[in-house]
Design a protein around this motif. Sequence first.
Motif, PDB file in Angstrom:
ATOM      1  N   TYR A  37       0.958  -1.627  -0.065  1.00  0.00           N
ATOM      2  CA  TYR A  37      -0.254  -0.216   0.175  1.00  0.00           C
ATOM      3  C   TYR A  37       1.069   1.839   0.194  1.00  0.00           C
ATOM      4  O   TYR A  37       1.747   1.389   1.034  1.00  0.00           O
ATOM      5  CB  TYR A  37      -1.290   0.057   1.352  1.00  0.00           C
ATOM      6  CG  TYR A  37      -2.033   1.386   1.468  1.00  0.00           C
ATOM      7  CD1 TYR A  37      -2.248   0.600   0.366  1.00  0.00           C
ATOM      8  CD2 TYR A  37      -1.905   2.408   2.167  1.00  0.00           C
ATOM      9  CE1 TYR A  37      -4.037   1.489   0.576  1.00  0.00           C
ATOM     10  CE2 TYR A  37      -2.557   2.856   1.769  1.00  0.00           C
ATOM     11  CZ  TYR A  37      -3.777   3.193   1.031  1.00  0.00           C
ATOM     12  OH  TYR A  37      -4.639   3.995   1.104  1.00  0.00           O
ATOM     13  N   CYS A  38       0.422   2.170  -0.645  1.00  0.00           N
ATOM     14  CA  CYS A  38       1.471   3.049  -0.909  1.00  0.00           C
ATOM     15  C   CYS A  38       0.736   4.335  -0.228  1.00  0.00           C
ATOM     16  O   CYS A  38      -1.204   4.887  -0.899  1.00  0.00           O
ATOM     17  CB  CYS A  38       1.774   3.515  -2.558  1.00  0.00           C
ATOM     18  SG  CYS A  38       2.805   5.239  -2.757  1.00  0.00           S
ATOM     19  N   SER A  46      -3.146   4.238  -2.539  1.00  0.00           N
ATOM     20  CA  SER A  46      -3.525   2.781  -3.384  1.00  0.00           C
ATOM     21  C   SER A  46      -3.183   1.302  -3.444  1.00  0.00           C
ATOM     22  O   SER A  46      -1.602   2.051  -2.819  1.00  0.00           O
ATOM     23  CB  SER A  46      -3.545   2.665  -5.212  1.00  0.00           C
ATOM     24  OG  SER A  46      -4.664   4.841  -5.136  1.00  0.00           O
ATOM     25  N   TRP A  47      -3.190   0.679  -3.778  1.00  0.00           N
ATOM     26  CA  TRP A  47      -2.061  -0.644  -3.318  1.00  0.00           C
ATOM     27  C   TRP A  47      -1.922  -0.352  -4.406  1.00  0.00           C
ATOM     28  O   TRP A  47      -1.971  -0.036  -5.909  1.00  0.00           O
ATOM     29  CB  TRP A  47      -3.537  -2.053  -3.823  1.00  0.00           C
ATOM     30  CG  TRP A  47      -3.549  -2.038  -1.914  1.00  0.00           C
ATOM     31  CD1 TRP A  47      -5.017  -1.325  -1.425  1.00  0.00           C
ATOM     32  CD2 TRP A  47      -2.939  -2.839  -1.472  1.00  0.00           C
ATOM     33  NE1 TRP A  47      -5.102  -2.297  -0.909  1.00  0.00           N
ATOM     34  CE2 TRP A  47      -4.041  -2.357  -0.106  1.00  0.00           C
ATOM     35  CE3 TRP A  47      -1.961  -3.750  -1.210  1.00  0.00           C
ATOM     36  CZ2 TRP A  47      -3.797  -3.025   1.431  1.00  0.00           C
ATOM     37  CZ3 TRP A  47      -1.882  -4.469   0.304  1.00  0.00           C
ATOM     38  CH2 TRP A  47      -2.658  -4.119   0.900  1.00  0.00           C
ATOM     39  N   VAL A  48      -0.143  -0.812  -5.124  1.00  0.00           N
ATOM     40  CA  VAL A  48       0.629  -0.621  -6.056  1.00  0.00           C
ATOM     41  C   VAL A  48       1.030  -1.786  -5.894  1.00  0.00           C
ATOM     42  O   VAL A  48       1.924  -2.655  -4.961  1.00  0.00           O
ATOM     43  CB  VAL A  48       1.791   0.443  -5.714  1.00  0.00           C
ATOM     44  CG1 VAL A  48       0.886   1.753  -5.262  1.00  0.00           C
ATOM     45  CG2 VAL A  48       2.933   0.412  -4.382  1.00  0.00           C
ATOM     46  N   ASN A  76       7.516   7.209 -10.078  1.00  0.00           N
ATOM     47  CA  ASN A  76       6.450   7.452  -9.985  1.00  0.00           C
ATOM     48  C   ASN A  76       6.404   7.198  -8.305  1.00  0.00           C
ATOM     49  O   ASN A  76       7.225   6.390  -7.410  1.00  0.00           O
ATOM     50  CB  ASN A  76       5.700   5.508 -10.099  1.00  0.00           C
ATOM     51  CG  ASN A  76       5.788   6.412 -11.925  1.00  0.00           C
ATOM     52  OD1 ASN A  76       5.059   7.287 -12.357  1.00  0.00           O
ATOM     53  ND2 ASN A  76       4.912   5.246 -12.606  1.00  0.00           N
ATOM     54  N   CYS A  90       5.641   5.881  -5.118  1.00  0.00           N
ATOM     55  CA  CYS A  90       6.414   4.325  -4.152  1.00  0.00           C
ATOM     56  C   CYS A  90       7.096   3.240  -5.673  1.00  0.00           C
ATOM     57  O   CYS A  90       6.587   2.168  -5.610  1.00  0.00           O
ATOM     58  CB  CYS A  90       5.108   3.883  -3.880  1.00  0.00           C
ATOM     59  SG  CYS A  90       4.547   4.616  -2.092  1.00  0.00           S
ATOM     60  N   TRP A 149       5.611   3.325  -8.600  1.00  0.00           N
ATOM     61  CA  TRP A 149       4.180   2.376  -8.559  1.00  0.00           C
ATOM     62  C   TRP A 149       4.639   1.865 -10.329  1.00  0.00           C
ATOM     63  O   TRP A 149       5.059   2.434 -10.708  1.00  0.00           O
ATOM     64  CB  TRP A 149       3.351   2.203  -8.357  1.00  0.00           C
ATOM     65  CG  TRP A 149       2.685   3.233  -9.463  1.00  0.00           C
ATOM     66  CD1 TRP A 149       2.902   5.090  -9.122  1.00  0.00           C
ATOM     67  CD2 TRP A 149       1.859   4.155 -10.520  1.00  0.00           C
ATOM     68  NE1 TRP A 149       2.619   6.001  -9.816  1.00  0.00           N
ATOM     69  CE2 TRP A 149       1.645   5.027 -10.684  1.00  0.00           C
ATOM     70  CE3 TRP A 149       1.972   2.949 -11.619  1.00  0.00           C
ATOM     71  CZ2 TRP A 149       1.577   5.388 -11.977  1.00  0.00           C
ATOM     72  CZ3 TRP A 149       1.190   2.824 -12.607  1.00  0.00           C
ATOM     73  CH2 TRP A 149       0.549   4.623 -13.080  1.00  0.00           C
ATOM     74  N   ARG A 205      -0.567   0.542 -10.086  1.00  0.00           N
ATOM     75  CA  ARG A 205      -1.492   0.852  -9.047  1.00  0.00           C
ATOM     76  C   ARG A 205      -2.962   1.035  -9.204  1.00  0.00           C
ATOM     77  O   ARG A 205      -3.828   1.265 -10.380  1.00  0.00           O
ATOM     78  CB  ARG A 205      -1.119   2.582  -9.018  1.00  0.00           C
ATOM     79  CG  ARG A 205      -1.851   2.985 -10.205  1.00  0.00           C
ATOM     80  CD  ARG A 205      -1.294   4.978  -9.945  1.00  0.00           C
ATOM     81  NE  ARG A 205      -1.874   5.345 -11.426  1.00  0.00           N
ATOM     82  CZ  ARG A 205      -1.584   6.908 -11.535  1.00  0.00           C
ATOM     83  NH1 ARG A 205      -1.140   7.785 -10.491  1.00  0.00           N
ATOM     84  NH2 ARG A 205      -2.322   7.629 -11.985  1.00  0.00           N
ATOM     85  N   SER A 206      -3.635   0.328  -8.115  1.00  0.00           N
ATOM     86  CA  SER A 206      -5.349   0.218  -8.074  1.00  0.00           C
ATOM     87  C   SER A 206      -5.860   1.791  -7.766  1.00  0.00           C
ATOM     88  O   SER A 206      -5.384   2.687  -7.602  1.00  0.00           O
ATOM     89  CB  SER A 206      -6.016   0.051  -6.465  1.00  0.00           C
ATOM     90  OG  SER A 206      -5.454   0.607  -5.417  1.00  0.00           O
ATOM     91  N   GLU A 215      -7.523   4.998  -5.522  1.00  0.00           N
ATOM     92  CA  GLU A 215      -7.396   5.163  -4.701  1.00  0.00           C
ATOM     93  C   GLU A 215      -8.570   4.721  -3.665  1.00  0.00           C
ATOM     94  O   GLU A 215      -9.835   4.498  -3.440  1.00  0.00           O
ATOM     95  CB  GLU A 215      -7.727   6.518  -4.065  1.00  0.00           C
ATOM     96  CG  GLU A 215      -7.566   7.530  -4.928  1.00  0.00           C
ATOM     97  CD  GLU A 215      -6.743   9.471  -4.940  1.00  0.00           C
ATOM     98  OE1 GLU A 215      -8.137   9.884  -3.931  1.00  0.00           O
ATOM     99  OE2 GLU A 215      -6.288  10.064  -5.009  1.00  0.00           O
ATOM    100  N   PHE A 242      -6.892  -0.911 -12.283  1.00  0.00           N
ATOM    101  CA  PHE A 242      -6.014  -0.757 -11.949  1.00  0.00           C
ATOM    102  C   PHE A 242      -4.793  -0.780 -13.613  1.00  0.00           C
ATOM    103  O   PHE A 242      -5.452  -0.554 -14.439  1.00  0.00           O
ATOM    104  CB  PHE A 242      -4.654  -2.397 -11.760  1.00  0.00           C
ATOM    105  CG  PHE A 242      -5.166  -2.891 -10.810  1.00  0.00           C
ATOM    106  CD1 PHE A 242      -4.198  -2.521  -9.394  1.00  0.00           C
ATOM    107  CD2 PHE A 242      -5.656  -3.652 -10.641  1.00  0.00           C
ATOM    108  CE1 PHE A 242      -4.364  -3.361  -8.489  1.00  0.00           C
ATOM    109  CE2 PHE A 242      -6.419  -4.373  -9.022  1.00  0.00           C
ATOM    110  CZ  PHE A 242      -5.551  -3.775  -7.712  1.00  0.00           C
TER     111      PHE A 242
END
Length: 299
Positions: free
Chosen positions: A96-97, A102-104, A120, A122, A124, A127-128, A130, A145
């Motif tokens: 998670y970032c 978002s999950w990355v 980018n 984290c 990434w 990325r998902s 938010e 994504f």
Amino acid sequence: LNAAIVLCGLAYITAKQKHGAYRCNTITVTFNEDIWEHAITKAGHGKEVNEKLLIYSYFSGIYKESGSYGGYPMYVEQNKNDGKPFKNTVGAEIKYCHEISSWVFMHPLITTSNKGEEENECSWLMRSQETLDYDFINVASESSFDVWTGEITQGSTLIVTCNECSERSDCNYHGTCSTSGFCLCDKNRFGDHCEFELPCESLATEKAGQINDMTRWNPDNPIRLVTGEGGFKLNRVYNRPVYIQRSLSGEPYDLRKYDIRQKITAAPSSAPSIWPTLNPTYQPSLSPNTKLATNAPPG
């Protein structure tokens, strides 16, 4: 008073979530066939930068929770052969970032920038949307994504499933759920949830096809299932059986990973989908000197 009890309950559940409760610790992730043609990879402890072809589906496989990142669980890619941690290869990460909520998906040896450009958040690669959800399986099922292909490409998806079980039904009634939470399959079944029957040991086409002056594609030279020592342990890549056909010299010249999830209804062809060659290339899409977890099977 009721509100206080509810808040205490939510706080307790959140605390338990952060320590691994109520979620799956080992997952299987399946990526789409997204491609970044000029991926920037790092080697030599990050001092050397190269451009390589990155095919995201190479990162499909088992990911295991390995600590946390920013209070959220972090998943690390595992060996595609046995589901255990890599020995020498650097695996990809899903985490998670907080910078973008978002999950990355990222890899420590792949960067999205070069020559001092801003990277980018984290680092990434995917990325998902938010979210504040702790459950990555839930996020993957509800969110599309963005994927980095040199630029942002929207609308990609991930298929994420839990590899763990809690009862016999999770093993499709073809095995038992062990105390460690994994299916122990019956002798004639395999798969994370015992969902597959054991495959045929050898394959052959219906009629011979001349390949070259030395080797014929016929039942006398079948495509054989790859097994471990003693022929008992099934070798798998991406949870699929692997077959090899050898030339008369004994060297393998055709290796295939069969997708057995869908039943084939069309009449089979008498010729292989790709004609074999006695001079295969052993150069992967991402060179081994980058030590990325993109080879199948990795070590």
